[in-house]
Design an enzyme around this catalytic site. Sequence first.
Site, mmCIF file in Angstrom:
data_model
loop_
_atom_site.group_PDB
_atom_site.id
_atom_site.type_symbol
_atom_site.label_atom_id
_atom_site.label_comp_id
_atom_site.label_asym_id
_atom_site.label_seq_id
_atom_site.Cartn_x
_atom_site.Cartn_y
_atom_site.Cartn_z
ATOM 1 N N VAL A 53 1.316 -12.014 -25.261
ATOM 2 C CA VAL A 53 1.316 -11.631 -23.845
ATOM 3 C C VAL A 53 2.371 -12.447 -23.121
ATOM 4 O O VAL A 53 2.348 -13.669 -23.151
ATOM 5 C CB VAL A 53 -0.056 -11.885 -23.182
ATOM 6 C CG1 VAL A 53 -0.003 -11.500 -21.706
ATOM 7 C CG2 VAL A 53 -1.151 -11.107 -23.899
ATOM 8 N N ILE B 260 6.440 -16.772 -21.744
ATOM 9 C CA ILE B 260 5.577 -17.395 -20.739
ATOM 10 C C ILE B 260 4.360 -18.035 -21.424
ATOM 11 O O ILE B 260 3.640 -17.361 -22.149
ATOM 12 C CB ILE B 260 5.081 -16.360 -19.717
ATOM 13 C CG1 ILE B 260 6.254 -15.716 -18.975
ATOM 14 C CG2 ILE B 260 4.129 -17.004 -18.713
ATOM 15 C CD1 ILE B 260 5.844 -14.566 -18.095
ATOM 16 N N GLY C 42 18.528 -1.607 -23.753
ATOM 17 C CA GLY C 42 17.585 -2.144 -24.727
ATOM 18 C C GLY C 42 16.273 -2.610 -24.141
ATOM 19 O O GLY C 42 15.425 -3.160 -24.850
ATOM 20 N N GLU D 110 12.387 1.578 -25.239
ATOM 21 C CA GLU D 110 12.569 2.238 -26.527
ATOM 22 C C GLU D 110 13.043 3.675 -26.324
ATOM 23 O O GLU D 110 12.980 4.222 -25.223
ATOM 24 C CB GLU D 110 11.240 2.248 -27.289
ATOM 25 C CG GLU D 110 10.644 0.882 -27.549
ATOM 26 C CD GLU D 110 11.428 0.082 -28.583
ATOM 27 O OE1 GLU D 110 12.200 0.699 -29.349
ATOM 28 O OE2 GLU D 110 11.280 -1.149 -28.609
ATOM 29 N N ASP E 160 1.176 -0.478 -23.257
ATOM 30 C CA ASP E 160 1.515 -1.861 -23.606
ATOM 31 C C ASP E 160 0.816 -2.839 -22.663
ATOM 32 O O ASP E 160 0.209 -3.822 -23.103
ATOM 33 C CB ASP E 160 3.039 -2.036 -23.534
ATOM 34 C CG ASP E 160 3.472 -3.467 -23.729
ATOM 35 O OD1 ASP E 160 3.613 -3.896 -24.884
ATOM 36 O OD2 ASP E 160 3.676 -4.176 -22.718
ATOM 37 N N LYS F 79 -2.320 -5.856 -23.255
ATOM 38 C CA LYS F 79 -2.242 -7.239 -22.783
ATOM 39 C C LYS F 79 -3.365 -7.548 -21.799
ATOM 40 O O LYS F 79 -3.892 -8.674 -21.784
ATOM 41 C CB LYS F 79 -0.867 -7.473 -22.150
ATOM 42 C CG LYS F 79 0.274 -7.343 -23.156
ATOM 43 C CD LYS F 79 1.632 -7.323 -22.486
ATOM 44 C CE LYS F 79 2.742 -7.154 -23.518
ATOM 45 N NZ LYS F 79 4.086 -7.010 -22.894
ATOM 46 N N GLY G 116 12.319 -10.218 -25.485
ATOM 47 C CA GLY G 116 13.562 -10.754 -26.026
ATOM 48 C C GLY G 116 13.291 -11.539 -27.288
ATOM 49 O O GLY G 116 12.313 -12.288 -27.371
#
Length: 439
Positions: free
Chosen positions: A133, A137, A188, A191, A202, A206, A309
């Site tokens: 998640v 962070i 990027g 998707e 998504d 989370k 990333g």
Amino acid sequence: MIEYRNIRIALLGAGSVGAQVASLLLEHGNELSERVGAGLELVGVAVRDLDAARSAEIPAHLLTTDARSLILGADIVVELMGGLEPAREYLVLALNSGADVITANKALLATHGPELFDIAEQVGAQLYYEAAVGGAIPIIRPLRDSLAGDRVQRILGIVNGTTNYILDRMDTGGDPFDEVLADAQRLGYAEADPTADVEGYDAAQKAAILASLAFHTTVPLAAVYREGIGSITTQQVTAARKAGFVVKLLAVCERVVDPETGVEGVSARVHPALVPLDHPLAAVHGANNAVFLEAEAAGSLMFYGAGAGGVQTASAVLGDVVSAARRHVIGGPGVAESTHANLPVLPISSVRTRYRITLEVADKPGVLAAIATLFAEHGVSVEAVQQDARPDSAEQNPTATLVIGTHQATEAALAATVSALESTDVVTAVSSVLRVEGL
């Protein structure tokens, strides 16, 4: 001083995150070993295709397609392959072998988390998932450890960078949804099939993880209410800013009281929401993530940073690697997941929040009074009304736009009100219903 043996690390998956984890382990292994008090040895990387191109170079002798043998020879297994299977099978194998497990797989945890945590507790292993998640962070460890003695009341999270990038561009540049989505795919951030992001799947995964941690209660993915941002228009975003708000896709996890029984429970939901411009979450731009947390003793806390990333997420994974390795050196069983409060998970109909409803109505006397009566009949209190005549409406049947802000009301009462509005002949369309969060 007794020298501890090397700790053997198996890596499953060498995609954008996995390749960076392997590269950083090899490059900084000596420094990380000094922090742990033992050598860290990457014993292999399981991949589907030995010859596939990768974002970071991995020595060929470390690559293997035999994941099972690699797992059974490791002390720590890092799963970065994604998906439900064979990831679940491999992690069950790893835990039952006594290995600690590290994963960034939010879909797996949201779907099979209780099973995996139960196995880990039975065998005395540890399951780490800081990277699942919020990317880089640090939010999992603060919730699990630092705030374990507090009472978390509410979490508001921007936990999907793709949708935040899209909504931010629509807000700051006035660009239409489809155009910004195409840019996000080219950069990027999204998707080729963006469904998981833009439809909120998504973020819902989370939210299930965050709610389970924050409230010490298992919150299944199926219990998380979900709406995406596909219906959000530039006009809505522009109108929101004029009214002092910005539109964000939020994961909202909070303690709520069942209006029928008075019993306290928890709620987890994902949907577009209006956030006041002076709220810290309104300043989260681009593809960044942020989690705003309200606790009884600690007060308000916010965790902000890169939500995705390869190298950023690898940072969180390596933090878990160091923690797991130190546990091996120090010894002792893993810490069990604290999900034993057993609070009921309540449906969104129990939630109380504020709303802004945009209506297209007939522009004639008595309309406002009729609409106000409908709100009152369903127990929804009106806080403010803004009316704008439509210059392009026909002279014989003029229409106007009404924007109605409410005080707090239950979702059930609001839904009944909207249904009644759609049935009355003075309302030509219910253009928008957005929840207001963060007030």
